[in-house]
Motif scaffolding. Structure first.
Motif, PDB file in Angstrom:
ATOM      1  N   ARG A   1     -26.663 -54.793  -2.307  1.00  0.00           N
ATOM      2  CA  ARG A   1     -27.663 -54.081  -3.090  1.00  0.00           C
ATOM      3  C   ARG A   1     -28.795 -55.023  -3.501  1.00  0.00           C
TER       4      ARG A   1
ATOM      5  N   ASN B   1     -30.908 -56.246  -0.416  1.00  0.00           N
ATOM      6  CA  ASN B   1     -31.895 -55.279   0.061  1.00  0.00           C
ATOM      7  C   ASN B   1     -33.026 -55.086  -0.940  1.00  0.00           C
ATOM      8  N   GLU B   2     -32.697 -55.150  -2.226  1.00  0.00           N
ATOM      9  CA  GLU B   2     -33.721 -55.029  -3.261  1.00  0.00           C
ATOM     10  C   GLU B   2     -34.714 -56.186  -3.158  1.00  0.00           C
TER      11      GLU B   2
ATOM     12  N   ARG C   1     -36.947 -55.749  -0.084  1.00  0.00           N
ATOM     13  CA  ARG C   1     -37.973 -54.741  -0.299  1.00  0.00           C
ATOM     14  C   ARG C   1     -39.101 -55.277  -1.176  1.00  0.00           C
ATOM     15  N   MET C   2     -38.722 -56.045  -2.202  1.00  0.00           N
ATOM     16  CA  MET C   2     -39.744 -56.639  -3.066  1.00  0.00           C
ATOM     17  C   MET C   2     -40.623 -57.600  -2.282  1.00  0.00           C
TER      18      MET C   2
ATOM     19  N   ARG D   1     -43.106 -55.690  -0.247  1.00  0.00           N
ATOM     20  CA  ARG D   1     -44.202 -55.130  -1.043  1.00  0.00           C
ATOM     21  C   ARG D   1     -45.218 -56.201  -1.426  1.00  0.00           C
TER      22      ARG D   1
ATOM     23  N   ASN E   1     -42.460 -50.261  -7.992  1.00  0.00           N
ATOM     24  CA  ASN E   1     -41.297 -51.129  -8.145  1.00  0.00           C
ATOM     25  C   ASN E   1     -40.147 -50.554  -8.954  1.00  0.00           C
TER      26      ASN E   1
ATOM     27  N   GLU F   1     -37.952 -47.952  -6.320  1.00  0.00           N
ATOM     28  CA  GLU F   1     -36.606 -48.514  -6.194  1.00  0.00           C
ATOM     29  C   GLU F   1     -35.548 -47.482  -6.563  1.00  0.00           C
TER      30      GLU F   1
ATOM     31  N   ALA G   1     -35.112 -45.496  -3.585  1.00  0.00           N
ATOM     32  CA  ALA G   1     -34.471 -46.246  -2.494  1.00  0.00           C
ATOM     33  C   ALA G   1     -32.997 -46.430  -2.749  1.00  0.00           C
TER      34      ALA G   1
ATOM     35  N   ARG H   1     -34.541 -44.176   4.463  1.00  0.00           N
ATOM     36  CA  ARG H   1     -34.881 -43.302   3.346  1.00  0.00           C
ATOM     37  C   ARG H   1     -34.260 -41.914   3.567  1.00  0.00           C
TER      38      ARG H   1
END
Length: 311
Positions: A208, A211-212, A215-216, A219, A296, A300, A303, A311
């Motif tokens: 978790r 992946n977070e 993704r950050m 971005r 964010n 999130e 997501a 998605r």
């Protein structure tokens, strides 16, 4: 060019391309849009280019040749800062900006950052300065004071006096120190978040968080693979890791994301004009906070723990 507009050229889009017609990325996008009859969108790109490069409607650098309305907007913006943002109450209120950092990067990371700052605040301050996150006139730039009139007229002289007076007033009433604190906290919180994320990638023990973090990084337009490589190459030396190229970029972009960069890529073009900076003076920060929360926090939440890209 003034500091912020010059940095926009170098960091975001670079100098004009080495071509005979002296085009840049804005020109390429604008021409492509025009070729497909997207006239409205092409005109917006043109306005965005002017905002990024600090140009007027005739594509001349902003200066003494500007229209009186825009020139007056520069002066009014600084006067509003002097009247509305100086004072102890505003300094205290400015500290609430740390809440956005906490919402985006998490309560635990925020508390860890505060603990690290308390152990050696001078080092934390120097780290943020060396990364380009803090400047002597950070509070002024964040208030939209990125242009100073150069003529000898009444507006020009008033503008220079206001620039000097506002900078000192923000400093001595606590607004600038508060801005520094909030941005140093954002920097340190981002570092804790990145360290945890890289650890999750290397140890494969928290999908978790892994992946977070990815993704950050996406971005923020940062290469997470380079971050992992730089952390490994640092061999446990925290300063070496913090000053690695991709990590410095991650830190700058993270602070800009949660505390606002007041730049053309975070605000609508109409807010980037000099009269727009005055009219929407106290709306720009809220707009950027809303943008950060949607990207964010709400993003999130949607997501969740799903695999990267799904998605």
């Amino acid at each position: 060019y003034n500091w912020s507009e010059r940095m926009a050229q170098i960091q975001a889009y670079g100098q004009a391309l080495a071509s005979k017609d002296n085009t840049d990325l804005f020109d390429v996008v604008e021409n492509n849009l025009n070729s497909h009859n997207y006239t409205k969108e092409a005109n917006y790109i043109k306005k965005l280019r002017r905002a990024a490069y600090g140009l007027d409607s005739d594509d001349n650098p902003f200066g003494g040749s500007q229209g009186e309305i825009q020139r007056a907007g520069v002066v009014l913006n600084k006067f509003a800062t002097l009247v509305m943002l100086t004072g102890g109450f505003n300094a205290i209120r400015n500290l609430t900006g740390a809440g956005v950092t906490t919402a985006v990067f998490g309560v635990t990371n925020s508390i860890s950052a505060l603990r690290n700052m308390s152990l050696d605040f001078e080092q934390a301050l120097e780290n943020s300065r060396s990364a380009g996150i803090l400047l002597d006139n950070t509070a002024m730039l964040m208030s939209g004071h990125d242009v100073e009139l150069e003529g000898e007229g009444v507006l020009d002289k008033s503008d220079r006096l206001l620039s000097k007076g506002t900078k000192e007033a923000l400093k001595w009433t606590g607004f600038t120190p508060a801005e520094y604190f909030v941005r140093i906290h954002a920097d340190n919180t981002a570092v804790v978040f990145a360290t945890e994320g890289i650890g999750a990638i290397k140890n494969r023990n928290n999908s978790r968080l892994e992946n977070e973090f990815k993704r950050m990084a996406k971005r923020l337009d940062v290469d997470w693979k380079k971050l992992v490589e730089e952390e490994s190459n640092a061999n446990g030396d925290n300063q070496t890791f913090l000053n690695s190229p991709e990590m410095r970029k991650f830190r700058r972009m993270a602070v800009k994301e949660v505390q606002g960069g007041y730049r053309f890529d975070q605000l609508p073009a109409f807010m980037s004009t000099h009269i727009g900076k005055f009219i929407f003076k106290f709306g720009a920060y809220g707009f950027q906070v809303q943008r950060a929360m949607v990207r964010n926090v709400l993003g999130e939440a949607m997501a969740g723990p799903m695999p990267l890209g799904k998605r």
